[in-house]
Design an enzyme around this catalytic site. Structure first.
Site, PDB file in Angstrom:
ATOM      1  N   GLN A 258       0.890   5.715  12.466  1.00 30.61           N
ATOM      2  CA  GLN A 258       0.902   6.393  11.182  1.00 30.61           C
ATOM      3  C   GLN A 258       2.328   6.746  10.764  1.00 30.61           C
ATOM      4  O   GLN A 258       3.079   7.326  11.516  1.00 30.61           O
ATOM      5  CB  GLN A 258       0.060   7.665  11.272  1.00 30.61           C
ATOM      6  CG  GLN A 258      -0.432   8.187   9.950  1.00 30.61           C
ATOM      7  CD  GLN A 258      -1.502   7.304   9.364  1.00 30.61           C
ATOM      8  OE1 GLN A 258      -2.152   6.576  10.071  1.00 30.61           O
ATOM      9  NE2 GLN A 258      -1.656   7.369   8.055  1.00 30.61           N
ATOM     10  N   GLY A 259       2.721   6.382   9.528  1.00 29.57           N
ATOM     11  CA  GLY A 259       4.061   6.701   9.037  1.00 29.57           C
ATOM     12  C   GLY A 259       5.027   5.542   9.157  1.00 29.57           C
ATOM     13  O   GLY A 259       6.145   5.591   8.648  1.00 29.57           O
ATOM     14  N   ASP A 260       4.614   4.461   9.820  1.00 25.04           N
ATOM     15  CA  ASP A 260       5.501   3.302  10.021  1.00 25.04           C
ATOM     16  C   ASP A 260       5.291   2.212   8.970  1.00 25.04           C
ATOM     17  O   ASP A 260       6.031   1.222   8.946  1.00 25.04           O
ATOM     18  CB  ASP A 260       5.265   2.680  11.409  1.00 25.04           C
ATOM     19  CG  ASP A 260       5.796   3.559  12.531  1.00 25.04           C
ATOM     20  OD1 ASP A 260       6.770   4.278  12.299  1.00 25.04           O
ATOM     21  OD2 ASP A 260       5.224   3.528  13.627  1.00 25.04           O
ATOM     22  N   SER A 261       4.292   2.337   8.119  1.00 21.17           N
ATOM     23  CA  SER A 261       3.972   1.292   7.145  1.00 21.17           C
ATOM     24  C   SER A 261       5.209   0.814   6.398  1.00 21.17           C
ATOM     25  O   SER A 261       6.063   1.607   6.003  1.00 21.17           O
ATOM     26  CB  SER A 261       2.960   1.788   6.117  1.00 21.17           C
ATOM     27  OG  SER A 261       1.662   1.721   6.608  1.00 21.17           O
TER      28      SER A 261
ATOM     29  N   HIS B 120       0.812  -1.219   0.000  1.00 24.71           N
ATOM     30  CA  HIS B 120       0.000   0.000   0.000  1.00 24.71           C
ATOM     31  C   HIS B 120       0.844   1.267   0.000  1.00 24.71           C
ATOM     32  O   HIS B 120       0.364   2.339  -0.357  1.00 24.71           O
ATOM     33  CB  HIS B 120      -1.012  -0.004   1.158  1.00 24.71           C
ATOM     34  CG  HIS B 120      -0.455   0.289   2.509  1.00 24.71           C
ATOM     35  ND1 HIS B 120      -0.164  -0.702   3.434  1.00 24.71           N
ATOM     36  CD2 HIS B 120      -0.136   1.460   3.122  1.00 24.71           C
ATOM     37  CE1 HIS B 120       0.290  -0.143   4.548  1.00 24.71           C
ATOM     38  NE2 HIS B 120       0.317   1.161   4.377  1.00 24.71           N
TER      39      HIS B 120
ATOM     40  N   ASP C  76      -0.003  -7.763   1.683  1.00 17.32           N
ATOM     41  CA  ASP C  76       0.429  -6.361   1.587  1.00 17.32           C
ATOM     42  C   ASP C  76       1.966  -6.286   1.551  1.00 17.32           C
ATOM     43  O   ASP C  76       2.611  -5.945   2.539  1.00 17.32           O
ATOM     44  CB  ASP C  76      -0.135  -5.589   2.788  1.00 17.32           C
ATOM     45  CG  ASP C  76       0.094  -4.092   2.691  1.00 17.32           C
ATOM     46  OD1 ASP C  76       0.510  -3.607   1.624  1.00 17.32           O
ATOM     47  OD2 ASP C  76      -0.139  -3.395   3.714  1.00 17.32           O
TER      48      ASP C  76
END
Length: 271
Positions: free
Chosen positions: A230-233, A83, A136
Site C-alpha cells: 500500500q502506498g507504492d502504486s 489509478h 494502468d
C-alpha cells in the site's frame, strides 16, 4: 476486479496512517500500496528517476502528502499508475488538486531537500480499465524540467529485461510490513520476474482479480516476504537498468502465492 487491490493511498487511508479520524468505510487490504515489504533503504541520489506524488491538502503533511510513486522518463514527463489519478484516490479530477506536486531528489519525505515541482498537465491511457486495472498507466507533465541525468530508459517490447527469472527491483515509500507502517524514507525490494502462467494461476479471476498478460507482468519472491505494498502504486519496477513496470495491484503484501502485479510499460501506447 474491485479497486480493493490497487496499491495507492486513498484520502481515508492517508488520514488513518497519519492519525486522522476519518472512518475507514471501505478498508483496502494491505498489499496495494506499501513501502516495499521486505526491502532495504536506498538513496535517491543513486536512483534519481524515482519520484513521489504528493498533495498535502488531500493527504496531510506528515509524509509531505505522498500518496503514490512515479518515475521520470523524460525531463518533463513522469510515468505513474492511472489509478493514482482516479477520483477514488484524489477525491476529484486531477485539475482540482491544486497542490499536486512531484517530489524529486528527496530520499526522506520529511526533509526539505530536492524539488517539489508543479504539474502542468496529465494524460491517462485511453485503454485503462479501472475494473480490471488493464493498461494502468498515466503521464504527468512537469511545469519545470528535470535534468537528463534523472531520466531512466524504458525497456521496449521484447527486451531481455522482461524474461521470466530476471532479477528486478521495485522502489517506493509505501507500507513496509503490510500493516499500515508507512515509510518516510525511500526503500527498495528485490523480486524476480515470473512467468505469465504463474501469474494467471495466482490471479484467475473472481475476488482475487484477473491477470492479463497483454498489459501486465508480475514479480515476487517464491518464498514470500518481498513485494510492493500500500502506498507504492505507480512506483518503478526496474531490471537491467531499464523501466519495465509500474506498481499496480495485488492481493496482500509479500505473500508467496500472491505476487505483485505491475503495468507492463512496453504494452501501453504513449501519446
Amino acid at each position: 476486479m474491485r479497486p480493493l487491490f490497487v496499491r495507492a493511498l486513498t484520502g481515508t487511508l492517508a488520514l488513518a496512517a497519519t492519525g486522522g479520524v476519518a472512518p475507514l468505510a471501505d478498508p483496502v487490504p494491505a498489499a496495494a500500496d506499501s513501502v516495499v515489504v521486505g526491502g532495504f533503504p536506498v538513496r535517491v541520489s543513486d536512483t534519481p528517476w524515482v519520484v513521489a506524488l504528493a498533495s498535502r491538502d488531500r493527504f496531510g503533511g506528515t509524509r509531505a502528502g505522498q500518496f503514490c510513486g512515479g518515475v521520470v522518463i523524460a525531463p518533463t514527463k513522469v510515468m505513474t499508475a492511472a489509478h493514482c489519478l482516479s477520483r477514488t484516490v484524489l477525491g476529484g479530477e486531477v485539475s482540482q488538486v491544486r497542490d499536486l506536486r512531484v517530489i524529486a531528489g528527496r530520499t526522506e519525505l520529511t526533509a526539505s531537500d530536492g524539488r517539489e515541482i508543479a504539474v502542468s498537465g496529465s494524460w491517462v491511457s485511453p485503454a485503462y480499465n479501472p475494473r480490471t486495472n488493464s493498461s494502468d498507466l498515466a503521464l504527468l507533465t512537469l511545469a519545470d524540467a528535470l535534468p537528463e541525468s534523472q531520466v531512466i530508459p524504458v525497456a521496449p517490447e521484447g527486451d531481455q529485461a522482461y524474461v521470466p527469472g530476471t532479477a528486478a527491483t521495485v522502489f517506493g515509500w509505501g507500507d513496509t510490513e503490510g500493516n499500515g507502517s508507512y515509510a518516510t524514507a525511500l526503500r527498495a525490494a528485490e523480486v524476480t520476474i515470473l512467468a505469465d502462467r504463474n501469474c494467471q494461476t495466482a490471479y484467475p479471476g473472481g475476488l482475487s482479480g484477473r491477470y492479463d498478460a497483454s498489459t501486465m507482468l508480475c514479480a515476487g519472491d517464491p518464498r514470500g516476504g518481498h513485494d510492493a505494498c500500500q502506498g507504492d502504486s505507480g512506483g518503478p519496477l526496474v531490471a537491467h537498468g531499464k523501466l519495465i513496470g509500474l506498481v499496480s495491484w495485488g492481493s496482500g503484501c509479500g505473500k508467496a502465492d500472491s505476487p505483485g502485479v505491475y503495468t507492463r510499460v512496453s504494452a501501453v501506447r504513449l501519446p
